[in-house]
Design an enzyme around this catalytic site. Structure first.
Site, mmCIF file in Angstrom:
data_model
loop_
_atom_site.group_PDB
_atom_site.id
_atom_site.type_symbol
_atom_site.label_atom_id
_atom_site.label_comp_id
_atom_site.label_asym_id
_atom_site.label_seq_id
_atom_site.Cartn_x
_atom_site.Cartn_y
_atom_site.Cartn_z
ATOM 1 C CB ILE A 170 -0.982 -0.182 1.233
ATOM 2 C CG1 ILE A 170 -2.136 -1.185 1.003
ATOM 3 C CG2 ILE A 170 -1.710 1.434 1.344
ATOM 4 C CD1 ILE A 170 -2.633 -1.464 2.198
ATOM 5 C CE1 TYR B 299 0.379 -5.940 10.627
ATOM 6 C CE2 TYR B 299 -1.962 -6.572 10.593
ATOM 7 C CZ TYR B 299 -0.952 -5.737 9.973
ATOM 8 O OH TYR B 299 -1.019 -4.870 9.065
ATOM 9 C CE LYS C 206 -1.190 -1.202 10.831
ATOM 10 N NZ LYS C 206 -0.047 -0.328 9.993
#
Length: 317
Positions: A33, A182, A186
């Protein structure tokens, strides 16, 4: 404000406003991204700096952008978010007097155990994704403050919506599960973005902090950008049904690009894809309930200052 909205054309992801003279930085701009954020921002005429820990991959990304956007002003700097002691030098390597926006995009995602640590002794995903960006913001803030309206845009994840932080085990020392760790890393980034803007507003700063997420963004739905990414015909066919629900990483970049460029975007907001938060053009969506918990945000902020040895009072004060 209403008169401005009537005079401003609708946002068009394929026709971005010009940004000549502005300087943007994208961490992890060499892949995924982050690459598409950098490519799309380069169309505006701005100078776009890719932060990457891998010089060879950065050169590949620069070559791809230059081939697609003739005359683009793109360059790269070495950036290793897992090495906190190296981050102060990044400011010098930018070779600019101001930074109009930074997109905190770079990240590590491990699918399986075992638990790994950075050289500083932090769990790898939490240490890189959250603590690295937390510390980097400290060093970039003078450049952001020198811009007329600097922005910190943090790339969160839809995976964080179902997670909750364990403030007594931020680094997953007691209970490590890769995918959960993870998601929590975030989520920590997203808490940081919201809390940063709250503190910037209280300090009367011109810098704003915006949190975004890409929805569901798959490699198999992402157009080829050799050597950065090559999509095979078979992968495209296999992924076709998924396109009804999710999208490619080029579209996952849209919320971050809008958060950088659109003057109507405000600090403290959350932007994501329009359709169920998974795909489509970017929209302002309500801040998730757990992200609005000020006590969690404050405790995470204090812990992050301690773990990084970074005085972010200098950011908001």
């Amino acid at each position: 404000m209403s008169s401005t909205s009537f005079s401003t054309p609708p946002w068009n992801v394929n026709r971005l406003p010009g940004a000549d003279g502005r300087v943007f930085m994208v961490t992890g701009g060499n892949a995924g991204i982050g690459y598409f954020v950098a490519e799309q921002l380069s169309v505006t005429g701005a100078t776009v700096v890719l932060g990457s820990r891998n010089p060879a991959r950065a050169e590949g990304a620069l070559a791809s952008i230059r081939a697609r956007v003739p005359g683009s002003r793109v360059r790269a700097v070495r950036l290793d978010l897992a090495d906190l002691s190296s981050l102060e030098t990044v400011v010098e390597s930018l070779e600019t007097e101001r930074l109009d926006a930074v997109v905190h995009n770079a990240g590590v995602a491990l699918d399986d155990p075992p638990r790994q640590e950075t050289g500083d002794g932090h769990e790898l995903m939490f240490g890189t994704n959250h603590l690295g960006h937390f510390a980097l913001t400290r060093w970039l803030m003078p450049l952001l403050s020198a811009a007329p309206a600097g922005r910190v845009v943090t790339m969160g994840s839809f995976a964080a919506k179902s997670e909750r932080l364990d403030l007594d085990d931020l680094q997953s020392q007691k209970d490590y599960k890769a995918k959960r760790t993870y998601g929590r890393s975030k989520l920590a980034q997203m808490y940081f973005s919201v809390e940063l803007d709250r503190r910037l507003r209280a300090a009367g700063s011109t810098v704003e902090s915006v949190v975004v997420h890409p929805g569901g963004a798959l490699d198999s739905l992402t157009p080829s950008r050799p050597p950065v990414h090559v999509r095979t015909a078979s992968a495209r066919l296999r992924a076709a049904p998924a396109a009804l629900l999710v999208q490619g990483k080029h579209a996952g970049a849209w919320p971050a690009v809008r958060a950088v460029l659109d003057p109507a975007v405000r600090g403290g907001q959350l932007w994501g894809p329009r359709v169920f938060g998974l795909r489509g053009e970017p929209r302002n969506e309500p801040v998730w309930d757990h992200l609005a918990d000020l006590s969690v945000a404050a405790r995470l902020w204090d812990a992050s200052c301690d773990l990084t040895g970074t005085d972010l009072g200098a950011v908001s004060g």
